[in-house]
Design a protein around this motif. Structure first.
Motif, PDB file in Angstrom:
ATOM      1  N   HIS B  77      13.267   4.932  10.310  1.00 25.14           N
ATOM      2  CA  HIS B  77      12.800   5.152   8.936  1.00 25.14           C
ATOM      3  C   HIS B  77      12.069   3.893   8.473  1.00 25.14           C
ATOM      4  O   HIS B  77      12.673   3.008   7.879  1.00 25.14           O
ATOM      5  N   ALA B  78      10.798   3.832   8.794  1.00 25.59           N
ATOM      6  CA  ALA B  78      10.047   2.610   8.526  1.00 25.59           C
ATOM      7  C   ALA B  78       9.963   2.318   7.030  1.00 25.59           C
ATOM      8  O   ALA B  78       9.785   3.217   6.200  1.00 25.59           O
ATOM      9  N   THR B  79      10.089   1.034   6.706  1.00 24.10           N
ATOM     10  CA  THR B  79       9.906   0.582   5.334  1.00 24.10           C
ATOM     11  C   THR B  79       8.743  -0.397   5.282  1.00 24.10           C
ATOM     12  O   THR B  79       8.263  -0.854   6.323  1.00 24.10           O
ATOM     13  N   LEU B  80       8.307  -0.727   4.082  1.00 27.24           N
ATOM     14  CA  LEU B  80       7.197  -1.661   3.938  1.00 27.24           C
ATOM     15  C   LEU B  80       7.518  -3.004   4.588  1.00 27.24           C
ATOM     16  O   LEU B  80       6.626  -3.699   5.089  1.00 27.24           O
ATOM     17  N   ARG B  81       8.794  -3.363   4.602  1.00 23.23           N
ATOM     18  CA  ARG B  81       9.209  -4.642   5.187  1.00 23.23           C
ATOM     19  C   ARG B  81       9.131  -4.650   6.711  1.00 23.23           C
ATOM     20  O   ARG B  81       9.291  -5.695   7.336  1.00 23.23           O
ATOM     21  N   ASP B  82       8.891  -3.493   7.305  1.00 25.52           N
ATOM     22  CA  ASP B  82       8.729  -3.428   8.762  1.00 25.52           C
ATOM     23  C   ASP B  82       7.299  -3.726   9.194  1.00 25.52           C
ATOM     24  O   ASP B  82       7.003  -3.738  10.401  1.00 25.52           O
ATOM     25  N   THR B  83       6.400  -3.931   8.233  1.00 27.59           N
ATOM     26  CA  THR B  83       5.039  -4.314   8.572  1.00 27.59           C
ATOM     27  C   THR B  83       5.072  -5.674   9.276  1.00 27.59           C
ATOM     28  O   THR B  83       5.567  -6.655   8.719  1.00 27.59           O
ATOM     29  N   ALA B  84       4.577  -5.697  10.514  1.00 25.49           N
ATOM     30  CA  ALA B  84       4.694  -6.897  11.343  1.00 25.49           C
ATOM     31  C   ALA B  84       3.927  -6.688  12.640  1.00 25.49           C
ATOM     32  O   ALA B  84       3.413  -5.594  12.901  1.00 25.49           O
ATOM     33  N   VAL B  85       3.860  -7.739  13.436  1.00 27.66           N
ATOM     34  CA  VAL B  85       3.343  -7.614  14.797  1.00 27.66           C
ATOM     35  C   VAL B  85       4.545  -7.451  15.727  1.00 27.66           C
ATOM     36  O   VAL B  85       5.481  -8.256  15.671  1.00 27.66           O
ATOM     37  N   TYR B  86       4.502  -6.410  16.545  1.00 29.84           N
ATOM     38  CA  TYR B  86       5.600  -6.100  17.450  1.00 29.84           C
ATOM     39  C   TYR B  86       5.199  -6.427  18.886  1.00 29.84           C
ATOM     40  O   TYR B  86       4.155  -5.999  19.363  1.00 29.84           O
ATOM     41  N   TYR B  87       6.045  -7.184  19.552  1.00 29.75           N
ATOM     42  CA  TYR B  87       5.766  -7.633  20.909  1.00 29.75           C
ATOM     43  C   TYR B  87       6.734  -6.990  21.894  1.00 29.75           C
ATOM     44  O   TYR B  87       7.945  -7.000  21.681  1.00 29.75           O
ATOM     45  N   CYS B  88       6.170  -6.476  22.959  1.00 24.54           N
ATOM     46  CA  CYS B  88       6.941  -5.950  24.079  1.00 24.54           C
ATOM     47  C   CYS B  88       6.815  -6.952  25.219  1.00 24.54           C
ATOM     48  O   CYS B  88       5.707  -7.328  25.590  1.00 24.54           O
ATOM     49  N   ILE B  89       7.936  -7.391  25.748  1.00 27.18           N
ATOM     50  CA  ILE B  89       7.933  -8.420  26.791  1.00 27.18           C
ATOM     51  C   ILE B  89       8.854  -7.981  27.903  1.00 27.18           C
ATOM     52  O   ILE B  89       9.935  -7.448  27.658  1.00 27.18           O
ATOM     53  N   VAL B  90       8.438  -8.243  29.115  1.00 23.18           N
ATOM     54  CA  VAL B  90       9.263  -7.923  30.284  1.00 23.18           C
ATOM     55  C   VAL B  90       9.627  -9.228  30.972  1.00 23.18           C
ATOM     56  O   VAL B  90       8.757 -10.038  31.266  1.00 23.18           O
ATOM     57  N   ARG B  91      10.900  -9.423  31.190  1.00 20.55           N
ATOM     58  CA  ARG B  91      11.321 -10.659  31.844  1.00 20.55           C
ATOM     59  C   ARG B  91      12.710 -10.490  32.436  1.00 20.55           C
ATOM     60  O   ARG B  91      13.431  -9.562  32.098  1.00 20.55           O
TER      61      ARG B  91
END
Lengths: 118, 110
Positions: B77-91
């Protein structure tokens, strides 16, 4: 609060100068990572230390150096500063000592040090 | 560490689920999928990670395909505060460096 402390939060200096950024990792964490983030750019990995030893090196310039001390805090030294070095510098820590916490491979980031070179 | 591919940007309506995809076709058997996000100029924040099973925590769910070549981060349930850059990383779990790609800039709109 991630538990990682970076100082100073803001720093303004002139070209050609040298600055030192400090990072105190989360209590018990053995690894420290440094990242650079220029305006509207991604996070560039600079260097990683584990228990005082350099473990991995990224895109760190020769004018930059870092070290991790016996008490596990770390310092990033930036010298002969140029305008293009203006950026946010983040420190992160991970890898808790055995018995302190379970190692999940998660990195905990500080709030960053904003460097402005004029 | 394996490389990842993410869309540069996505929009989502407030209150709806945000599904952020990530391709990691060269992932190795001992590599985990991690998701972080960065809100404006704050320090990146850990969201979730997984190896092959789907994972859920208080922030999000992580769905990993059976062949492990891709994954999806779900903010239910996305909110305005979820506005961001999302990074997917494999390690891997060990002490190797963690390198961030360009990520996906998620904008949650009212």
């Amino acid at each position: 609060d991630s538990g990682v402390t970076q100082t100073p939060k803001h720093l303004i200096t002139a070209t050609g100068q040298r600055v030192t950024l400090r990072c105190s990792p989360r209590s018990g964490d053995l690894s420290v990572y440094w990242y650079q983030q220029s305006l509207d750019q991604g996070l560039q990995f600079l260097i990683q230390y584990y228990n005082g030893e350099e473990r991995a090196k990224g895109n760190i310039l020769e004018r930059f150096s870092a070290q991790q001390f016996p008490d596990l805090h770390s310092e990033l030294n930036l010298s002969s500063l140029e305008l293009g070095d203006s950026a946010l510098y983040f420190c992160a820590s991970s890898t808790p000592q055995r018995g302190v916490q379970l190692n999940t491979g998660e990195l905990f980031f500080g709030e960053g040090s904003r460097l402005t070179v004029l | 560490d394996a490389k990842t591919t993410q869309p540069p940007s996505m929009d989502c309506a407030e209150g709806r689920a945000a599904n952020l995809p990530c391709n990691h076709s060269t992932i190795s058997g001992n590599e985990y999928v991690y998701w972080y996000r960065q809100i404006h100029s704050q320090g990146p924040q850990y969201i979730i990670h997984g190896l092959k099973n789907n994972e859920t925590n208080e922030m999000a769910s992580l769905i990993i395909t059976e062949d492990r070549k891709s994954s999806t981060l779900i903010l239910p349930h996305a909110t305005l505060r979820d506005t961001a850059v999302y990074y997917c990383i494999v390690r891997t779990y060990n002490n190797n460096d963690m390198r961030f790609g360009a990520g996906t800039r998620l904008t949650v709109k009212p």
